[in-house]
Write an enzyme that holds these catalytic residues in place. Structure first.
Site, PDB file in Angstrom:
ATOM      1  N   ILE A  27      -6.068  11.292   9.221  1.00 24.09           N
ATOM      2  CA  ILE A  27      -4.719  11.799   8.932  1.00 24.09           C
ATOM      3  C   ILE A  27      -4.811  12.896   7.869  1.00 24.09           C
ATOM      4  CG2 ILE A  27      -2.389  11.195   8.146  1.00 24.09           C
ATOM      5  CD1 ILE A  27      -3.133   9.898  10.858  1.00 24.09           C
TER       6      ILE A  27
ATOM      7  N   LYS B 178     -11.197  -3.755  10.959  1.00 19.95           N
ATOM      8  CA  LYS B 178     -10.110  -3.258  11.811  1.00 19.95           C
ATOM      9  C   LYS B 178     -10.154  -3.907  13.194  1.00 19.95           C
ATOM     10  CE  LYS B 178      -7.667  -0.849   9.051  1.00 19.95           C
ATOM     11  NZ  LYS B 178      -6.295  -1.274   8.754  1.00 19.95           N
TER      12      LYS B 178
ATOM     13  N   GLY C 109       0.829  -1.215   0.000  1.00 19.09           N
ATOM     14  CA  GLY C 109       0.000   0.000   0.000  1.00 19.09           C
ATOM     15  C   GLY C 109       0.856   1.255   0.000  1.00 19.09           C
TER      16      GLY C 109
ATOM     17  N   GLY D 154      -0.569   4.807  -1.321  1.00 15.91           N
ATOM     18  CA  GLY D 154      -1.667   5.509  -0.659  1.00 15.91           C
ATOM     19  C   GLY D 154      -1.233   6.743   0.116  1.00 15.91           C
ATOM     20  N   GLN D 155      -2.202   7.341   0.786  1.00 14.06           N
ATOM     21  CA  GLN D 155      -1.952   8.606   1.493  1.00 14.06           C
ATOM     22  C   GLN D 155      -0.814   8.474   2.513  1.00 14.06           C
ATOM     23  OE1 GLN D 155      -4.841   9.795   4.398  1.00 14.06           O
ATOM     24  NE2 GLN D 155      -4.143  11.918   4.451  1.00 14.06           N
TER      25      GLN D 155
ATOM     26  N   ASP E 244       0.340  -7.407  -4.500  1.00 14.70           N
ATOM     27  CA  ASP E 244      -1.011  -7.374  -3.951  1.00 14.70           C
ATOM     28  C   ASP E 244      -1.066  -8.397  -2.819  1.00 14.70           C
ATOM     29  OD1 ASP E 244      -3.666  -7.480  -3.445  1.00 14.70           O
ATOM     30  OD2 ASP E 244      -4.298  -7.903  -5.509  1.00 14.70           O
TER      31      ASP E 244
ATOM     32  N   TYR F 248     -15.453  -1.308   7.302  1.00 15.80           N
ATOM     33  CA  TYR F 248     -14.055  -0.941   7.584  1.00 15.80           C
ATOM     34  C   TYR F 248     -13.742  -1.185   9.064  1.00 15.80           C
ATOM     35  CZ  TYR F 248      -9.988   2.232   8.049  1.00 15.80           C
ATOM     36  OH  TYR F 248      -8.769   2.788   8.309  1.00 15.80           O
TER      37      TYR F 248
HETATM   38  N1  SER Z   1      -9.397   8.034   7.780  1.00 14.41           N
HETATM   39  C1  SER Z   1     -10.158   6.821   7.939  1.00 14.41           C
HETATM   40  C2  SER Z   1     -11.486   6.934   7.318  1.00 14.41           C
HETATM   41  O1  SER Z   1     -12.014   8.007   7.314  1.00 14.41           O
HETATM   42  C3  SER Z   1     -10.292   6.482   9.393  1.00 14.41           C
HETATM   43  O2  SER Z   1      -9.268   5.626   9.768  1.00 14.41           O
HETATM   44  O3  SER Z   1     -12.026   5.964   6.871  1.00 14.41           O
END
Ligand code: SER
Length: 320
Positions: free
Chosen positions: A173, A147, A8, A11-12, A53, A143
């Protein structure tokens, strides 16, 4: 010697964290892995990049073998908003990717695995203010479900196999290098870009929405500090709360107005409001402070000044 694979990496967080790791461990020792999205020139020019991947266990194992990897950093995830649009994709990437990472690390007897978690592990029945380290984990997003399961799985590998797995519950973040994708907290990044470009922003959550947030330099520091902490001193492993700041959208807009007085904001909440409402306002991160010395540096105004400066320069150069 460390040989690190960052899954990853495009990504950001991954894009900046890979470069941070390269400064510490040497460019050649940090392999950037990506799945679909094209890496930036900056990332490509900073060191090796491979297609990897984590959902494909053979591809992951081959990459680890070829590059003698002994640390995997798993930054790949489908975030909360995209996860609600495509729950099965979120399950696949977040769970199958994770168990493959853990299994490959176990089979190869790796030194360490870093697996981030999120404030999304919390849900509507969790205390919202100064949310404790140990509390109710009943999220209402896919999500969040992945987690919570991920934290449990990571702790299972620590207890069952003695694998060194670590992770922290990132708040939203905020950064200015790579745009976040598909998260609920993305508004807190988009608002700065729109403030610079158009002096106005339409926010997809309402003005009272308050969430825990962190500026990227603190996120990089927290992650490095946790990776480098003495494992024997950790009582928690994969689920550290880490706080930095907590603000409502009104307060965020007011911080921007200090520097761009004619900035305007309006509100058009969508399905992401419900997700934001299910998460805490702020978190109690005393375990991270005590066990590995966590301490953030940026508050809202310090972050706003830096964000507007960096994004303003990019805008002047025609880069955004
Ligand atoms: N930045 C994430 C989201 O908004 C939270 O961990 O899904």
């Amino acid at each position: 010697m460390e040989k690190i694979l960052v899954i990853g990496s495009v990504g950001q967080i991954g894009s900046e964290f890979t470069i941070e790791l390269r400064k510490i461990y040497g460019a050649e020792n940090v392999i950037a892995g990506g799945r679909k999205t094209k890496p930036s020139e900056k990332l490509l020019n900073s060191g090796p990049f491979i297609i990897c991947d984590a959902v494909d266990k053979n591809q992951l194992a081959e990459a680890c073998k070829k590059h003698n990897i002994n640390i995997i950093v798993n930054m790949a995830a489908i975030l909360s908003a995209t996860g609600e649009q495509n729950p099965m994709l979120a399950w696949d990437v977040n769970m199958n990717g994770l168990i493959n990472v853990l299994e490959v690390a176990r089979e190869f007897k790796m030194k360490q695995v870093l697996v981030p978690s999120s404030i999304a592990v919390f849900g509507p029945s969790t205390p919202v203010d100064n949310t404790p380290q140990e509390t109710v984990l009943k999220p209402t997003t896919m999500y969040g479900v992945t987690k919570v399961a991920g934290e449990l799985l990571a702790d299972y590998y620590v207890a069952k196999y003695g694998l060194d797995v670590r992770g922290l519950r990132y708040p939203g973040i905020i950064s200015n290098e790579t745009l976040p994708g598909g998260g609920t907290t993305d508004y807190a990044v988009a608002i700065y870009y729109e403030a610079i470009k158009n002096k106005k922003y339409t926010c997809f959550v309402n003005e009272g929405t308050r969430l825990p947030m962190m500026y990227m330099p603190d996120c990089l520091k927290a992650t490095i500090d946790l990776m480098q902490a003495d494992f024997s001193k950790l009582k928690h492993h994969s689920d550290f709360n880490v706080g930095a700041m907590s603000f409502s959208v009104t307060e965020l807009a007011a911080s921007i107005k200090k520097y761009i007085p004619d900035f305007q904001i309006k509100y058009e909440p969508d399905y992401r409001q419900k997700i934001a409402d299910s998460w805490p306002n702020s978190v109690d991160d005393s375990a991270a402070r005590k066990e590995w010395g966590w301490k953030p540096s940026y508050d809202l105004d310090a972050m706003t000044q830096d964000m507007l400066k960096v994004i303003g320069e990019k805008y002047k150069k025609g880069l955004i």
